[in-house]
Enzyme design. Structure first.
Site, mmCIF file in Angstrom:
data_model
loop_
_atom_site.group_PDB
_atom_site.id
_atom_site.type_symbol
_atom_site.label_atom_id
_atom_site.label_comp_id
_atom_site.label_asym_id
_atom_site.label_seq_id
_atom_site.Cartn_x
_atom_site.Cartn_y
_atom_site.Cartn_z
ATOM 1 N N THR A 39 0.820 -1.216 0.000
ATOM 2 C CA THR A 39 0.000 0.000 0.000
ATOM 3 C C THR A 39 0.853 1.266 0.000
ATOM 4 O O THR A 39 0.474 2.273 -0.591
ATOM 5 C CB THR A 39 -0.939 -0.028 1.234
ATOM 6 N N SER A 60 1.767 -7.439 -0.843
ATOM 7 C CA SER A 60 2.503 -8.412 -0.026
ATOM 8 C C SER A 60 1.870 -9.801 0.059
ATOM 9 O O SER A 60 2.568 -10.763 0.406
ATOM 10 C CB SER A 60 2.834 -7.846 1.351
ATOM 11 N N THR A 99 1.746 -4.426 4.218
ATOM 12 C CA THR A 99 1.624 -4.746 5.647
ATOM 13 C C THR A 99 1.083 -6.154 5.914
ATOM 14 O O THR A 99 1.266 -6.678 7.004
ATOM 15 C CB THR A 99 0.715 -3.717 6.346
ATOM 16 N N ASP A 100 0.409 -6.751 4.917
ATOM 17 C CA ASP A 100 -0.244 -8.044 5.174
ATOM 18 C C ASP A 100 0.742 -9.136 5.603
ATOM 19 O O ASP A 100 0.440 -9.926 6.499
ATOM 20 C CB ASP A 100 -0.996 -8.528 3.921
HETATM 21 N N1 ASP Z 1 -2.689 -5.527 0.928
HETATM 22 C C1 ASP Z 1 -1.596 -4.615 1.119
HETATM 23 C C2 ASP Z 1 -0.295 -5.380 1.028
HETATM 24 O O1 ASP Z 1 0.031 -6.076 1.971
HETATM 25 C C3 ASP Z 1 -1.698 -4.009 2.453
HETATM 26 C C4 ASP Z 1 -0.667 -3.004 2.797
HETATM 27 O O2 ASP Z 1 0.354 -2.834 2.172
HETATM 28 O O3 ASP Z 1 -0.901 -2.340 3.802
HETATM 29 O O4 ASP Z 1 0.390 -5.271 0.048
#
Ligand code: ASP
Length: 323
Positions: free
Chosen positions: A9, A53, A85-86
């Site tokens: 993200t 991710s 973040t995932d």
């Molecule tokens: N779905 C996104 C990822 O993990 C979430 C993020 O980056 O916060 O790439």
């Protein structure tokens, strides 16, 4: 200092319909961002991946690890990794277990994409760079910096689907805070063994226990192709009795079975002496892993197996989160 961008993200943008997707080029690669550091930090940026991710794999984690080792050998004094973040906690912990801990390595991400109001990406990136530049960050293992807090890769976890304060360290808390471009540490981890890796094994599974669980899922795992299994068990570390025959089959095949708790806080222990209780599970040969969550225990088991550790060494490596 080297910034390695992997996607997530932090590198994405939102369209008018509110949908968030990857940009062709990462907005953090904008040259003007180097000026944020008042020329005090010589920052080089590189896009190693541009992925959400959930597309991160063990092979890609190894590629990132190799790139960081290469940068260290070339004299880079700190590395910031930006990541979705995932699965951030898994990549950060993989790097923590496998890098020699000679320079600061700081992982960060964002909950709001780059063009959203209140986007946290650039701020988190800056905080991560200031943290990686601090001499105090040396020798503390891989760090995760988000929302003004410094967490250890070993214990941090994503706790909220959308909130910017999603990264928390249940049970132990963050080890430092970032404010006004400065990092202050309040705790330190017990140091751990770093494992050198040149490949990663696959088929190491993670299964969460639930009330009324039967053996079907575990029976599918009970085959010689399986390399390892992590159970997110109930409470202090117990399993529904119907799962025991399949667990015995898995253990009889010589497959290491590691147990953590599915609880958000606390440490798994063999306490209960009833069918499926921890005392029985431990006697069966299941390895109790202290303090790690399920995804982290899976990474640790996979790293131990990839390094060719013997069954006795795997037991020692996994039975204590700090060994
Ligand atoms: N779905 C996104 C990822 O993990 C979430 C993020 O980056 O916060 O790439």
């Amino acid at each position: 200092m080297l910034a390695l961008h992997t996607g997530g993200t932090i590198s994405m943008s939102q369209n008018t319909a509110g949908e968030v997707s990857l940009n062709k080029s990462n907005p953090l690669l904008d040259d003007n961002y180097d000026q944020l550091f008042d020329h005090q930090i010589n920052l080089t940026s590189e896009e190693i991946f541009n992925l959400p991710s959930p597309h991160m794999s063990m092979q890609r984690m190894l590629q990132l690890h190799d790139r960081i080792l290469q940068a260290e050998a070339a004299g880079i004094d700190g590395v910031v990794v930006t990541h979705g973040t995932d699965t951030l906690e898994e990549t950060a912990y993989f790097l923590d277990l496998t890098l020699p801990d000679t320079i600061p390595v700081v992982v960060t991400g964002a909950m709001r994409s780059s063009n959203e109001i209140g986007s946290d990406g650039l701020y988190n990136f800056m905080s991560a760079v200031w943290t990686a530049a601090s001499p105090q960050s040396r020798g503390k293992g891989v760090l995760v910096v988000m929302n003004d807090e410094v967490h250890t890769a070993r214990y941090v976890t994503k706790t909220h689907t959308t909130n910017v304060s999603t990264f928390r360290t249940p049970t132990f808390g963050p080890i430092g805070l970032v404010a006004q471009h400065k990092v202050q540490f309040f705790q330190e981890l017990i140091t751990q063994e770093n494992v050198a890796l040149d490949h990663v094994v696959d088929r190491v599974y993670l299964v969460k226990a639930y009330a009324g669980m039967d053996a079907q899922l575990l029976e599918a795992i009970a085959n010689p192709n399986t390399n390892g299994l992590v159970l997110e068990a109930l409470g202090a570390g117990n399993m529904p009795p119907q799962t025991l025959p399949a667990l015995r089959q898995i253990l009889d095949l010589g497959i290491p079975v590691v147990l953590v708790s599915r609880c958000f806080n606390g440490v798994a222990q063999a306490v209960y002496e009833y069918e499926g209780g921890g005392v029985q599970l431990e006697k069966m040969g299941i390895i109790y892993c202290r303090g790690l969550n399920g995804p982290k225990a899976r990474i640790k088991l996979l790293v131990g197996l990839s390094a060719g550790k013997s069954p006795a060494e795997i037991r020692h490596y996994l039975s204590d989160a700090v060994s």
